[in-house]
Motif scaffolding. Structure first.
Motif, mmCIF file in Angstrom:
data_model
loop_
_atom_site.group_PDB
_atom_site.id
_atom_site.type_symbol
_atom_site.label_atom_id
_atom_site.label_comp_id
_atom_site.label_asym_id
_atom_site.label_seq_id
_atom_site.Cartn_x
_atom_site.Cartn_y
_atom_site.Cartn_z
ATOM 1 N N THR A 30 -3.358 0.122 -3.495
ATOM 2 C CA THR A 30 -2.995 -1.113 -2.811
ATOM 3 C C THR A 30 -3.150 -2.310 -3.748
ATOM 4 O O THR A 30 -3.987 -2.306 -4.656
ATOM 5 N N CYS A 31 -2.322 -3.320 -3.517
ATOM 6 C CA CYS A 31 -2.413 -4.581 -4.260
ATOM 7 C C CYS A 31 -2.091 -5.696 -3.288
ATOM 8 O O CYS A 31 -1.072 -5.647 -2.587
ATOM 9 N N GLN A 32 -2.938 -6.696 -3.225
ATOM 10 C CA GLN A 32 -2.770 -7.772 -2.253
ATOM 11 C C GLN A 32 -1.776 -8.837 -2.705
ATOM 12 O O GLN A 32 -1.421 -9.715 -1.920
ATOM 13 N N LEU A 69 -6.245 -0.013 -11.569
ATOM 14 C CA LEU A 69 -5.255 0.087 -12.631
ATOM 15 C C LEU A 69 -4.440 -1.196 -12.636
ATOM 16 O O LEU A 69 -4.058 -1.700 -11.573
ATOM 17 N N ASP A 70 -4.178 -1.706 -13.828
ATOM 18 C CA ASP A 70 -3.385 -2.929 -13.942
ATOM 19 C C ASP A 70 -1.938 -2.578 -14.268
ATOM 20 O O ASP A 70 -1.647 -1.926 -15.276
ATOM 21 N N THR A 82 0.816 -1.218 0.000
ATOM 22 C CA THR A 82 0.000 0.000 0.000
ATOM 23 C C THR A 82 0.847 1.264 0.000
ATOM 24 O O THR A 82 1.902 1.320 0.621
ATOM 25 N N CYS A 83 0.342 2.280 -0.675
ATOM 26 C CA CYS A 83 0.912 3.619 -0.559
ATOM 27 C C CYS A 83 -0.228 4.635 -0.555
ATOM 28 O O CYS A 83 -1.319 4.381 -1.060
ATOM 29 N N ARG A 84 0.029 5.761 0.065
ATOM 30 C CA ARG A 84 -0.888 6.901 0.042
ATOM 31 C C ARG A 84 -0.300 7.888 -0.940
ATOM 32 O O ARG A 84 0.861 8.300 -0.806
ATOM 33 N N ALA A 85 -1.076 8.257 -1.947
ATOM 34 C CA ALA A 85 -0.553 9.046 -3.066
ATOM 35 C C ALA A 85 -1.223 10.409 -3.160
ATOM 36 O O ALA A 85 -2.415 10.550 -2.871
ATOM 37 N N CYS A 95 0.929 -9.443 -14.399
ATOM 38 C CA CYS A 95 -0.042 -8.380 -14.149
ATOM 39 C C CYS A 95 -0.398 -8.309 -12.665
ATOM 40 O O CYS A 95 -0.705 -9.329 -12.039
ATOM 41 N N PHE A 96 -0.367 -7.089 -12.140
ATOM 42 C CA PHE A 96 -0.725 -6.844 -10.749
ATOM 43 C C PHE A 96 -1.916 -5.871 -10.721
ATOM 44 O O PHE A 96 -1.767 -4.712 -11.124
ATOM 45 N N PRO A 97 -3.090 -6.306 -10.266
ATOM 46 C CA PRO A 97 -4.236 -5.392 -10.169
ATOM 47 C C PRO A 97 -4.082 -4.477 -8.959
ATOM 48 O O PRO A 97 -4.007 -4.948 -7.811
ATOM 49 N N VAL A 98 -4.044 -3.189 -9.197
ATOM 50 C CA VAL A 98 -3.861 -2.203 -8.137
ATOM 51 C C VAL A 98 -5.201 -1.494 -7.900
ATOM 52 O O VAL A 98 -5.781 -0.920 -8.830
ATOM 53 N N GLN A 99 -5.691 -1.554 -6.676
ATOM 54 C CA GLN A 99 -6.954 -0.917 -6.325
ATOM 55 C C GLN A 99 -6.703 0.521 -5.881
ATOM 56 O O GLN A 99 -5.760 0.800 -5.138
#
Length: 227
Positions: A153-155, A199-200, A121-124, A207-211
């Motif tokens: 975030t991406c799990q 965003l993928d 996770t990051c806060r952007a 591929c990493f799905p980023v929420q």
């Protein structure tokens, strides 16, 4: 929510990298394209490639314990970087880290600043970037930028969280260019568009799905600067 220092995540000891971005599915797609990112030496130049969408620098703030040489590299790197990331301190909340980064950067500099929270996770912070022909010259001024804070975030445990700021910057660039293509030159790079909920990120064909969530309007003020 406090910071946790990432471990062997691929960016410890690296102050600046050059990122190459390519859009999976084409830059003129109606849907949000996946973004293929790769890291390179900041002194290198990209090879000719019609698929290359963007090429930019990303600066990573070293911890206070790291070599002073990396601290100097970071300070110089932020002046030409499109995105900046920080691990922050254990007593800094992510929103304050983003504020601190933006308050030390001019309007010429980064439009994305992130605080790494943990390995997922990051806060952007996302703010508009002032076009060259609109930057004041040789006078005192105060810039304010209405943008937004959001959480990425991406799990997936292997997700490269240090590339999340580059992912967000690439999406913002694609969004501006698409708006310009659809609406004409009256579109200005002054307001940040609303990011999607996902965003993928593609790295080495994975591929990493980023929420994306917790969208919060925010304004950053650039201190008075001599131009």
């Amino acid at each position: 929510m406090q910071q946790q220092t990432p471990g062997a995540d691929g960016w410890t000891g690296t102050a600046v990298v050059r990122v190459e971005a390519r859009l999976v599915g084409g830059r003129d797609s109606d849907g949000v394209p996946a973004v293929d990112l790769s890291r390179h030496d900041p002194r290198s130049l990209p090879e000719p490639d019609p698929e290359l969408f963007n090429n930019f620098l990303v600066a990573f703030e070293p911890s206070a314990q790291e070599d002073p040489w990396h601290q100097d590299m970071f300070r110089r790197g932020v002046m030409t970087s499109a995105a900046v990331a920080s691990r922050g301190g254990t007593d800094e909340v992510p929103e304050m880290v983003v504020d601190r980064l933006f308050c030390t950067l001019s309007a010429d500099s980064a439009c994305v600043a992130v605080a790494i929270v943990d390995r997922h996770t990051c806060r952007a912070g996302l703010r508009p970037r002032m076009p060259w022909d609109q930057r004041p010259r040789m006078r005192w001024f105060t810039e304010s930028h209405d943008g937004m804070l959001l959480t990425m975030t991406c799990q997936d445990p292997d997700a490269p969280v240090e590339l999340f700021p580059a992912l967000l910057h690439t999406w913002a660039s694609w969004s501006y260019r698409r708006a310009l293509r659809l609406s004409g030159p009256e579109i200005e790079n002054r307001e940040v568009p609303q990011p999607p909920a996902r965003l993928d990120l593609v790295v080495k064909d994975r591929c990493f799905p980023v929420q994306l969530r917790d969208f919060t309007p925010h304004t950053w003020f650039t201190p008075n600067t001599w131009r």
